[in-house]
Enzyme design. Structure first.
Site, PDB file in Angstrom:
ATOM      1  N   TYR A 117       0.846  -1.191   0.000  1.00  0.00           N
ATOM      2  CA  TYR A 117       0.000   0.000   0.000  1.00  0.00           C
ATOM      3  C   TYR A 117       0.882   1.242   0.000  1.00  0.00           C
ATOM      4  O   TYR A 117       1.839   1.345   0.770  1.00  0.00           O
ATOM      5  CB  TYR A 117      -0.897   0.022   1.243  1.00  0.00           C
ATOM      6  CG  TYR A 117      -1.616   1.335   1.433  1.00  0.00           C
ATOM      7  CD1 TYR A 117      -2.880   1.538   0.883  1.00  0.00           C
ATOM      8  CD2 TYR A 117      -1.028   2.390   2.142  1.00  0.00           C
ATOM      9  CE1 TYR A 117      -3.523   2.751   1.031  1.00  0.00           C
ATOM     10  CE2 TYR A 117      -1.664   3.604   2.285  1.00  0.00           C
ATOM     11  CZ  TYR A 117      -2.917   3.779   1.723  1.00  0.00           C
ATOM     12  OH  TYR A 117      -3.556   4.984   1.866  1.00  0.00           O
ATOM     13  N   GLU A 205      -3.337   7.541  -3.969  1.00  0.00           N
ATOM     14  CA  GLU A 205      -3.334   6.248  -3.304  1.00  0.00           C
ATOM     15  C   GLU A 205      -3.088   5.145  -4.329  1.00  0.00           C
ATOM     16  O   GLU A 205      -3.766   5.096  -5.347  1.00  0.00           O
ATOM     17  CB  GLU A 205      -4.686   6.037  -2.613  1.00  0.00           C
ATOM     18  CG  GLU A 205      -4.652   4.998  -1.532  1.00  0.00           C
ATOM     19  CD  GLU A 205      -5.975   4.957  -0.775  1.00  0.00           C
ATOM     20  OE1 GLU A 205      -5.950   5.056   0.445  1.00  0.00           O
ATOM     21  OE2 GLU A 205      -7.023   4.828  -1.429  1.00  0.00           O
TER      22      GLU A 205
END
Ligand code: GDP
Ligand code: MN
Length: 394
Positions: A117, A205
């Site tokens: 992530y 993101e």
């Protein structure tokens, strides 16, 4: 301003971030053609909406179908697209209403070894952007953040200097990357941080950033949100806006120069000034009510703006009462009172309206409202106004 995954990936590709090859399709036939063009055994068909959680999200019309599907042939690609397109995708981020899917992204599939992530936001406490990274990427990152926040690592960086080499090495060690992946991570992370600053993003993101079984890394998902205050510096980005993804009321209100955010309560608020709007919401909550929205009509509040604001409030079916809280500074309360009356009549109110005026020519303003014959509940101060509107909303 949010954009779609495929648009964010086009930008990332331009700044040198590795993203899978892919093509947008609006029909099952286009999806099949895109599959052929990729020339791979495995592809992914992904719903394009301005919300995450698509992989676990389901299609309302065909609940067994998800918003991200692996396909192994042109027919399968067409079928997946047919199941997703023009249907409603419901994810944890869309809420129960879901979102109509108008496009899918058909992308080359890959064999995933690890899902990481990466996220960048502005850290207001440190007054700088901050890169967040976790080795627990994928569809459960919200749970990681809630249950094991120590597994999310942070490095803030200066907008001018960017992310430094030692910061990448620190993160790489914590993520368990070694050898050649450190160099890959270095390019990847620094390019992302540069793009975040270059495009005036408020959020970026990559979840997941994958390491494939072949040892390559790529951004499998991409989310990018731009700071609207800086959009004037990027005319090419404004073109990426997708009106069908935005709430129509919010768009109309934005065009009138007001800022409106819908909330879940039942008390509509129309206020001039963001600070005053915040304290109005606080006072409503303090007295047991729930605001239906945040609405700042700006420093002015002329007839046009108040009318547009009223329309926005009344378009919300949950609204049971409205509170107008205006501070007349340069704009006189008498002018504002006239604007409220004109707007009230042209919009057609059928619910209680509480008005609190303060500031320049307040006496005259109150008198205009009191003698108008219009059914307005006057309030003397903010506490009085909050109590009255909470009572009126029941
Ligand atoms: P989100 O659920 O909206 O965040 O959508 P994502 O783009 O992150 O996709 C959801 C999940 O689908 C990812 O976390 C991956 O596990 C999986 N996925 C996406 N692309 C591929 C792929 O090419 N191969 C494999 N095996 N899985 C993929
Ligand atoms: Mn994702």
């Amino acid at each position: 301003m949010k954009i779609h995954e495929y648009q964010a990936k086009n930008i990332l590709r331009r700044v040198g971030v590795a993203v899978p090859r892919g093509q947008v399709a609006e029909t099952p036939e286009e999806a099949a053609a895109a599959f052929d063009e990729l020339g791979q055994k495995l592809a992914v068909v992904k719903a394009q909406i301005h919300a995450g959680g698509r992989g676990k999200g389901t299609i309302r019309e065909i609940p067994a179908q998800h918003g991200v599907q692996l396909v192994r042939g042109r027919d399968e690609a067409a079928r997946a697209a047919a199941n997703i397109l023009q249907n409603t995708l419901v994810t944890i981020q869309t809420g129960p209403r879901g979102q109509t899917v108008r496009r899918v992204l058909v992308e080359e599939g890959c064999e995933i070894a690890r899902e990481l992530y990466l996220g960048i936001v502005v850290d207001r406490g440190r007054a700088s952007p901050v890169l967040m990274a976790s080795s627990r990427g994928g569809m459960d990152i919200e749970r990681v953040a809630a249950e094991t926040p120590e597994l999310i690592f942070r490095e803030s960086f200066g907008p001018d200097t960017g992310l430094q080499g030692y910061q990448v090495r620190k993160l790489a060690r914590k993520l368990g990357l070694g050898g050649s992946s450190v160099r890959a991570a270095d390019e990847f992370m620094r390019a992302l941080c540069r793009a975040f600053v270059q495009y005036d993003c408020s959020l970026m993101e990559i979840n997941p950033l994958v390491v494939t079984k072949a040892g390559r890394s790529a951004a499998l998902d991409a989310k990018m949100t731009f700071d609207e205050n800086a959009l004037f510096r990027h005319p090419e980005l404004s073109k990426l806006r997708d009106p069908s993804e935005e709430q129509p009321v919010e768009m109309r209100v934005a065009e009138a120069g007001l800022s409106y955010v819908k909330l879940d309560g039942n008390i509509g608020c129309l206020v001039n000034g963001a600070g005053l709007a915040m304290s109005t919401m606080d006072l409503i909550k303090l007295h047991g009510g729930e605001p239906a929205n945040f609405l700042d009509v700006g420093g002015g509040a002329d007839t046009e703006q108040v009318s547009e604001g009223f329309r926005a409030l009344l378009s919300d079916k949950n609204v049971r009462a409205v509170l107008v809280n205006i501070f007349g500074g340069i704009m006189r309360c008498s002018t504002i009172a006239e604007a409220i009356l004109t707007a009230y009549q042209s919009v057609g109110f059928r619910i209680p309206l509480v008005v609190r005026l303060e500031g320049t020519e307040v006496e005259k303003g109150r008198e205009i409202l009191a003698t108008s014959g219009v059914d307005i509940i006057p309030a003397n101060d903010l506490t009085d106004a909050a109590k009255k509107v909470v009572a009126a909303a029941g």
